[in-house]
Design a protein around this motif. Sequence first.
Motif, PDB file in Angstrom:
ATOM      1  N   LYS A  47       0.015 -19.286  12.894  1.00 19.05           N
ATOM      2  CA  LYS A  47       0.217 -17.961  12.433  1.00 19.05           C
ATOM      3  C   LYS A  47       0.510 -17.120  13.460  1.00 19.05           C
ATOM      4  CE  LYS A  47      -4.402 -18.092  11.433  1.00 19.05           C
ATOM      5  NZ  LYS A  47      -4.706 -19.351  11.956  1.00 19.05           N
ATOM      6  N   SER A  48      -0.091 -17.186  14.744  1.00 15.28           N
ATOM      7  CA  SER A  48       0.272 -16.032  15.494  1.00 15.28           C
ATOM      8  C   SER A  48       1.600 -16.268  15.997  1.00 15.28           C
ATOM      9  CB  SER A  48      -0.621 -16.460  16.957  1.00 15.28           C
ATOM     10  OG  SER A  48      -1.877 -16.038  16.488  1.00 15.28           O
ATOM     11  N   VAL A  49       2.184 -17.587  16.166  1.00 17.96           N
ATOM     12  CA  VAL A  49       3.362 -17.935  16.674  1.00 17.96           C
ATOM     13  C   VAL A  49       4.492 -17.322  15.811  1.00 17.96           C
ATOM     14  CG1 VAL A  49       4.980 -19.652  17.162  1.00 17.96           C
ATOM     15  CG2 VAL A  49       2.834 -19.962  18.006  1.00 17.96           C
ATOM     16  N   ALA A 178      -0.782  -7.229  12.382  1.00 21.59           N
ATOM     17  CA  ALA A 178      -2.222  -7.185  12.968  1.00 21.59           C
ATOM     18  C   ALA A 178      -2.615  -8.423  13.010  1.00 21.59           C
ATOM     19  CB  ALA A 178      -2.988  -6.318  12.038  1.00 21.59           C
ATOM     20  N   ASP A 179      -2.825  -9.219  14.417  1.00 19.17           N
ATOM     21  CA  ASP A 179      -3.139 -10.640  14.367  1.00 19.17           C
ATOM     22  C   ASP A 179      -4.461 -10.481  14.762  1.00 19.17           C
ATOM     23  OD1 ASP A 179      -3.520 -13.313  14.839  1.00 19.17           O
ATOM     24  OD2 ASP A 179      -1.764 -13.422  16.388  1.00 19.17           O
ATOM     25  N   GLU A 180      -5.452 -10.681  13.926  1.00 15.88           N
ATOM     26  CA  GLU A 180      -6.858 -10.923  13.832  1.00 15.88           C
ATOM     27  C   GLU A 180      -7.447  -9.481  14.674  1.00 15.88           C
ATOM     28  OE1 GLU A 180      -8.883 -14.558  14.853  1.00 15.88           O
ATOM     29  OE2 GLU A 180      -7.000 -15.462  14.562  1.00 15.88           O
ATOM     30  N   PRO A 181      -7.240  -8.643  14.009  1.00 16.93           N
ATOM     31  CA  PRO A 181      -7.208  -7.222  14.737  1.00 16.93           C
ATOM     32  C   PRO A 181      -8.728  -6.940  15.064  1.00 16.93           C
ATOM     33  CG  PRO A 181      -6.863  -6.842  12.535  1.00 16.93           C
ATOM     34  CD  PRO A 181      -6.656  -8.356  12.883  1.00 16.93           C
TER      35      PRO A 181
END
Length: 360
Positions: A47-49, A178-181
């Motif tokens: 997901k983050s990549v 927004a990555d696990e904000p």
Amino acid sequence: MAPLLEVERLGVRFHTDGGVVRAVDGVSFALAHGKVLAIVGESGSGKSVTALSLMGLTRSANTELDGAVRFDGKDLLNAPEDELRRVRGGGMAMIFQNPMTALNPVQRVGAQIVEQIRTHERISRSEAWERTVALLRRVGIPRPEVRARAYPHEFSGGMRQRVMIAAALSCAPRLIVADEPTTALDVTTQSQIMDELEQLCRESTVALILITHDIGLVARMADDVMVMYGGRVLEHAPADALFEDPLHPYTWALLRSVPRLDRERVGRLPTIGGSPPSLLNPPAGCHFRPRCPHSFDRCVEVPPLRESVDPAADGEEVRGKQDEGHLDRCWLDLDTKRRLRHLDRLDTQAVALACTDGAA
Ligand SMILES: Nc1ncnc2c1ncn2[C@@H]1O[C@H](COP(=O)(O)OP(=O)(O)OP(=O)(O)O)[C@@H](O)[C@H]1O
Ligand SMILES: [Mg+2]
């Protein structure tokens, strides 16, 4: 109208000492203006990549990227660094899980936002300052004209995350990633900040890619949901369709592992058996195959991401009745999926009942 963002067969490979990590493998999706796309999946699913690669933040000597990322019709994957910088913070902004890594600890927060505004727009320092104060007020920071002069460490975690949101909004982006904000925050602050982010999205036409482990949040905010596993998309559907008619066995497992009120008292949650695949040496075919209770011989081939096939029409492959744009990557046909899911559900109810009996 053309989508705001189009990702086509995005591939990200990291060359490491241990070998090649295929972190993202043929991910495609599109996002329209003003829509919210949630990306869910277990830890390490890519997901983050995926998110970082949209903004060119995975570029390095050891990274191999392929596919296309078109933002407003322009390819970003191969864009020169100065063009990417213009897009970052201008058209597209990112909110990270840990705001401390994104803020400069030795510069006052207001000055950081002012600087960011001024790298993207030709406006005076005092105008940028006024806008900064207004943004800090908008994200719920009390006495913003005073607080803007403080350093990041003088803010609580929740306030710092609000500063990050203000910074992300400072250049009127069309897309926020927004990555696990809110993962690092307490539950009350989490929900306040997500309320604010949701409201900001609704007030404007900014689109949002929201990466989260919080399925409740997904249900509340997302228009579309993408389920990732082992670097691939296993299911992509409008949020309602995904919750009412989930079609991939991995999605069932993921939804089953969500805490539910009626199960809370037993103190045990069903988890997904086994562990996610190694991306250094992933299994052949469907990545979920080794953990899937419904796998069969065909699963050693990689299934395509597509609308499910309805077997009803005499061997002819026609589309079953399912929501438009509901895609999944599984060889089972639509009827079989629904039947197995039904059985799976009964199964979980039995588990929940057994646990309740044990606790009583
Ligand atoms: N720079 C890198 N070099 C090598 N491998 C990497 C690099 N960055 C990420 N990976 C690997 O890529 C895979 C996907 O990582 P990613 O961070 O995208 O997972 P994720 O879905 O965001 O997980 P989480 O929910 O824990 O944040 C993981 O196996 C990770 O170890
Ligand atoms: Mg991540």
